[in-house]
Motif scaffolding. Sequence first.
Motif, PDB file in Angstrom:
ATOM      1  N   GLU A 144      10.979   5.108  -3.700  1.00  0.00           N
ATOM      2  CA  GLU A 144       9.534   5.020  -3.526  1.00  0.00           C
ATOM      3  C   GLU A 144       9.184   3.645  -2.959  1.00  0.00           C
ATOM      4  O   GLU A 144       9.747   2.641  -3.376  1.00  0.00           O
ATOM      5  N   PRO A 145       8.277   3.597  -2.001  1.00  0.00           N
ATOM      6  CA  PRO A 145       7.875   2.289  -1.456  1.00  0.00           C
ATOM      7  C   PRO A 145       7.175   1.436  -2.505  1.00  0.00           C
ATOM      8  O   PRO A 145       6.448   1.949  -3.344  1.00  0.00           O
TER       9      PRO A 145
ATOM     10  N   HIS B 186      -3.881  -5.815   7.673  1.00  0.00           N
ATOM     11  CA  HIS B 186      -3.499  -5.020   8.839  1.00  0.00           C
ATOM     12  C   HIS B 186      -4.477  -5.276   9.974  1.00  0.00           C
ATOM     13  O   HIS B 186      -5.681  -5.422   9.740  1.00  0.00           O
TER      14      HIS B 186
ATOM     15  N   ASN C 180       2.028  -7.451  10.392  1.00  0.00           N
ATOM     16  CA  ASN C 180       0.597  -7.349  10.102  1.00  0.00           C
ATOM     17  C   ASN C 180      -0.135  -8.197  11.125  1.00  0.00           C
ATOM     18  O   ASN C 180      -0.042  -7.939  12.299  1.00  0.00           O
TER      19      ASN C 180
ATOM     20  N   LYS D  26       2.747  -3.708  -0.630  1.00  0.00           N
ATOM     21  CA  LYS D  26       1.765  -3.306   0.363  1.00  0.00           C
ATOM     22  C   LYS D  26       2.433  -2.787   1.623  1.00  0.00           C
ATOM     23  O   LYS D  26       3.563  -3.130   1.934  1.00  0.00           O
ATOM     24  N   GLU D  27       1.696  -1.975   2.336  1.00  0.00           N
ATOM     25  CA  GLU D  27       2.174  -1.428   3.602  1.00  0.00           C
ATOM     26  C   GLU D  27       2.270  -2.548   4.640  1.00  0.00           C
ATOM     27  O   GLU D  27       1.477  -3.475   4.658  1.00  0.00           O
ATOM     28  N   VAL D  28       3.275  -2.450   5.517  1.00  0.00           N
ATOM     29  CA  VAL D  28       3.509  -3.460   6.539  1.00  0.00           C
ATOM     30  C   VAL D  28       3.566  -2.785   7.903  1.00  0.00           C
ATOM     31  O   VAL D  28       4.115  -1.700   8.044  1.00  0.00           O
ATOM     32  N   SER D  29       2.963  -3.432   8.899  1.00  0.00           N
ATOM     33  CA  SER D  29       3.055  -2.913  10.259  1.00  0.00           C
ATOM     34  C   SER D  29       3.610  -4.010  11.169  1.00  0.00           C
ATOM     35  O   SER D  29       3.398  -5.198  10.934  1.00  0.00           O
TER      36      SER D  29
END
Length: 143
Positions: free
Chosen positions: A99-100, A69, A133, A103-106
């Motif tokens: 549920e996700p 990130h 990211n 990894k989190e993504v932006s």
Amino acid sequence: DSDGVQYYQELIGVLRWAVELGRVDILLEVALLSTHLVLPRVGHLQQVYHIFGYLKASPRRRLFFDPDHPKISESRFQRFDWEDFYKGAEEQIPDNMPEPRGKEVSTHCFVDASHGSDKVTRRSQTGILIFVNRAPIIFYSKK
């Protein structure tokens, strides 16, 4: 002459191909020179040669796809109160949302324009760069 025009068009085609392969550092210049495909002048061909010289001098430039990130400090941005425009607005999340995973993504988008930079037509050049990211996934320039 028509051979010179065709030669210029072929060189611009090669440069566009290089941009598609990831050389976004020449995207704006190639987009601007592409506007002269029908009737290029000697100065335009000289600028194409300069771009090829730059590519020869810096052949190892690459795009790196970084999954981390970006570190963006929130203090760099001015806070605004949008309550007047969006009274009581809440993000609607479905009850049956799974549920996700992973990894989190932006996603981040950057836009810039040269308002009326063409001195003849007063048209603007606009560029868009979209990141997932820290990896650029879309880059675009248009007159």
